[in-house]
Enzyme design. Structure first.
Site, PDB file in Angstrom:
ATOM      1  N   ASN A   7      50.750  69.269 -83.001  1.00 10.39           N
ATOM      2  CA  ASN A   7      50.925  70.783 -83.224  1.00 10.39           C
ATOM      3  C   ASN A   7      50.483  71.098 -84.734  1.00 10.39           C
ATOM      4  O   ASN A   7      51.192  70.944 -85.596  1.00 10.39           O
ATOM      5  CB  ASN A   7      52.391  70.765 -83.103  1.00 10.39           C
ATOM      6  CG  ASN A   7      52.762  72.345 -83.105  1.00 10.39           C
ATOM      7  OD1 ASN A   7      51.965  73.318 -83.205  1.00 10.39           O
ATOM      8  ND2 ASN A   7      54.138  72.742 -82.680  1.00 10.39           N
ATOM      9  N   ARG A  91      49.200  70.824 -78.714  1.00  8.27           N
ATOM     10  CA  ARG A  91      49.943  72.076 -78.388  1.00  8.27           C
ATOM     11  C   ARG A  91      49.026  73.257 -78.945  1.00  8.27           C
ATOM     12  O   ARG A  91      48.595  73.408 -80.033  1.00  8.27           O
ATOM     13  CB  ARG A  91      51.471  72.404 -79.157  1.00  8.27           C
ATOM     14  CG  ARG A  91      51.941  73.641 -78.948  1.00  8.27           C
ATOM     15  CD  ARG A  91      53.182  74.102 -79.654  1.00  8.27           C
ATOM     16  NE  ARG A  91      53.553  75.269 -79.063  1.00  8.27           N
ATOM     17  CZ  ARG A  91      54.375  75.649 -79.795  1.00  8.27           C
ATOM     18  NH1 ARG A  91      54.872  75.514 -80.742  1.00  8.27           N
ATOM     19  NH2 ARG A  91      54.756  77.106 -79.172  1.00  8.27           N
ATOM     20  N   HIS A 180      55.457  80.551 -75.609  1.00  8.13           N
ATOM     21  CA  HIS A 180      56.613  79.597 -75.446  1.00  8.13           C
ATOM     22  C   HIS A 180      56.681  78.998 -74.040  1.00  8.13           C
ATOM     23  O   HIS A 180      57.834  78.459 -73.694  1.00  8.13           O
ATOM     24  CB  HIS A 180      58.149  80.481 -75.511  1.00  8.13           C
ATOM     25  CG  HIS A 180      58.144  80.666 -76.965  1.00  8.13           C
ATOM     26  ND1 HIS A 180      59.130  81.948 -77.279  1.00  8.13           N
ATOM     27  CD2 HIS A 180      57.983  80.072 -78.148  1.00  8.13           C
ATOM     28  CE1 HIS A 180      59.337  82.010 -78.799  1.00  8.13           C
ATOM     29  NE2 HIS A 180      58.439  81.021 -79.184  1.00  8.13           N
ATOM     30  N   ARG A 241      60.293  89.413 -86.784  1.00 11.69           N
ATOM     31  CA  ARG A 241      59.184  90.425 -85.760  1.00 11.69           C
ATOM     32  C   ARG A 241      59.910  91.340 -85.170  1.00 11.69           C
ATOM     33  O   ARG A 241      60.862  91.167 -84.666  1.00 11.69           O
ATOM     34  CB  ARG A 241      58.531  89.684 -84.764  1.00 11.69           C
ATOM     35  CG  ARG A 241      57.508  88.631 -85.159  1.00 11.69           C
ATOM     36  CD  ARG A 241      56.842  87.872 -84.061  1.00 11.69           C
ATOM     37  NE  ARG A 241      56.865  86.411 -84.400  1.00 11.69           N
ATOM     38  CZ  ARG A 241      57.021  85.177 -83.624  1.00 11.69           C
ATOM     39  NH1 ARG A 241      56.583  85.606 -82.062  1.00 11.69           N
ATOM     40  NH2 ARG A 241      57.119  84.255 -84.208  1.00 11.69           N
ATOM     41  N   GLU A 386      59.430  70.529 -76.326  1.00 12.40           N
ATOM     42  CA  GLU A 386      58.066  70.975 -75.996  1.00 12.40           C
ATOM     43  C   GLU A 386      57.206  69.820 -76.227  1.00 12.40           C
ATOM     44  O   GLU A 386      56.383  69.389 -75.258  1.00 12.40           O
ATOM     45  CB  GLU A 386      57.713  72.138 -76.935  1.00 12.40           C
ATOM     46  CG  GLU A 386      58.217  73.316 -76.490  1.00 12.40           C
ATOM     47  CD  GLU A 386      58.303  74.435 -77.644  1.00 12.40           C
ATOM     48  OE1 GLU A 386      59.194  74.158 -78.554  1.00 12.40           O
ATOM     49  OE2 GLU A 386      57.601  75.442 -77.811  1.00 12.40           O
TER      50      GLU A 386
END
Ligand code: AMP
Length: 403
Positions: A7, A91, A180, A241, A386
């Site tokens: 990743n 990823r 996601h 965010r 993940e």
């Protein structure tokens, strides 16, 4: 079969080496400050103290080369030779409209990833760097991309098109992509397993709540809506965010403050959300602490977070005509019982009843059924994984290549 999962971030590279015959993680680690004066590597193996060093890591290739050296090292390593790695899973945040499922990354796929860097400027370039570094150092090993967006290839057109002049979709591919997806796919699958039914028979709402948060509705095995959109900025308020906001607020502030699109982008991505409202932190733990000490803005930030998630959960209940389960996952979802409680409380009209005591006592970061007796909608806490999902897809594709 040994699979390396990578990743890559702009200045970091996370790795996990899986033995897929047992599903065990043999080693995992993180290279940080790639491109900086001094880098950091943290390498972990089960049963051993973590190894830390500060090597110079000029680029992702250097970081990967170091990782391959460490995992095959006589003292620190877990395999004798890099030939034991049968496939690498990457990823990749964005697969655009072409890469709708996990795929072997050949020249065509790499070219496509380059072509969509414009709509994915933060995560695209590092993912490409990670893939290219692996192709160079492990040239005979299949490189497989697992895309966060691909889970959302089932979202219907009327949900993914943005209500702007249609030409912007045609010209720039402006649309809702969702992110996601690998996490939502993993916890949806786990939820179906614990419910003892195929996902194709269930309606599941998954709340991935961490520093970045997104909510997804999966109806009968297919994602039908998600809160993140063209970028991971849309949807619920997050650590730094803003999430969804009246678009005219942005143009108003830009004019009033005389700031550029880039500066505005920075404000909505890095200075807003929980941090912007509380003025304390982007981390729920610190915000709760401040709120408990009487900080009104910290209290407001948490109310806004919870309220925003509740609204989206409610909209998905409407969209799917109810749900069989709600799942909480990621940093906040797995650890913050109060957020879970506040999101689920006062929703008994919809069949949602949380067991407040069980929820409060649920050990952090573990699977928990926190449904109250009589609740029609199951409420679960399911730790996300993940990396394992990426390793699984990589294994399937690599095995098909051999057969
Ligand atoms: P993630 O992005 O999934 O790693 O989630 C990170 C966020 O999860 C942090 O910013 C915290 O707000 C939250 N978090 C992590 N651990 C805990 C905890 N033990 N209690 C409450 N919140 C936590």
């Amino acid at each position: 079969m040994k699979i390396l999962v990578i990743n890559s971030g702009s200045s970091s590279l996370k790795y996990q080496l899986f033995d897929m015959t047992t599903g065990d993680v043999l080693a995992k680690g993180l290279c940080e400050r790639i491109g900086g004066e001094v880098g950091i590597i943290t390498h972990k193996r089960p049963g051993f103290e973590p190894y830390k060093a500060e090597p110079v890591l000029p680029d992702h290739g250097a970081a990967l080369s170091l990782v391959l050296g460490i995992i095959t090292d006589k003292e620190l390593g877990v395999i004798a030779n890099i030939d034991e790695i049968e496939a690498v899973g990457h990823r990749v945040a964005h697969g655009g409209e072409m890469l709708k499922k996990s795929s072997l990354i050949g020249e065509k796929e790499l070219e496509y990833l380059y072509s969509i860097v414009d709509i994915n400027p933060l995560h695209g370039p590092p993912a490409i760097k990670g893939i290219e570094a692996c192709k160079k150092l492990l040239p005979t090993v299949p490189q497989i991309g697992v895309f966060d967006t691909s889970y959302y290839s089932t979202i219907p057109e009327h949900t993914y098109i943005c209500p702007l002049p249609y030409e912007y979709y045609e010209k720039y591919k402006i649309r809702r992509y969702g992110f996601h997806g690998t996490s939502h796919r993993f916890v949806t699958g786990e939820c179906a397993k614990v419910m003892g039914k195929p996902a194709e028979e269930l309606k599941i709402i998954t709340c991935h709540m961490g520093n970045g948060s997104s909510i997804t509705a999966t109806k009968y095995g297919k994602a039908i809506d998600t809160s993140m959109g063209f970028t991971p900025q849309d949807g619920v308020m997050m650590g730094t965010r803003s999430g969804a906001i009246d678009p005219s607020v942005l143009t108003y502030i830009m004019k009033a403050e005389g700031i550029s699109a880039q500066e505005m982008d920075d404000i909505i991505n890095r200075k807003s959300g929980l941090l912007g409202i509380s003025g304390v932190s982007n981390d729920c733990r610190e915000i709760w602490e401040a709120a408990n000490a009487g900080n009104k803005r910290a209290e407001l930030a948490m109310k806004m977070l919870v309220g925003g998630v509740k609204k989206i959960v409610g909209s998905y209940l409407a969209e799917m005509n109810g749900a069989d389960a709600i799942v909480f996952t990621a940093g906040i979802g797995e650890n913050d019982y109060l957020v879970r409680q506040l999101v689920c409380e006062d929703m008994d009209y919809c069949g949602i009843k949380i067991d407040v005591e069980k929820n409060a006592k649920a050990p952090k970061g573990t699977f928990n059924d926190i449904t109250a007796p009589g609740g029609k909608v199951k409420i679960f806490v399911i730790p996300t994984d993940e990396e394992y999902m990426i390793a699984k897809d990589t294994q399937t594709i690599a095995q098909n290549l051999v057969n």
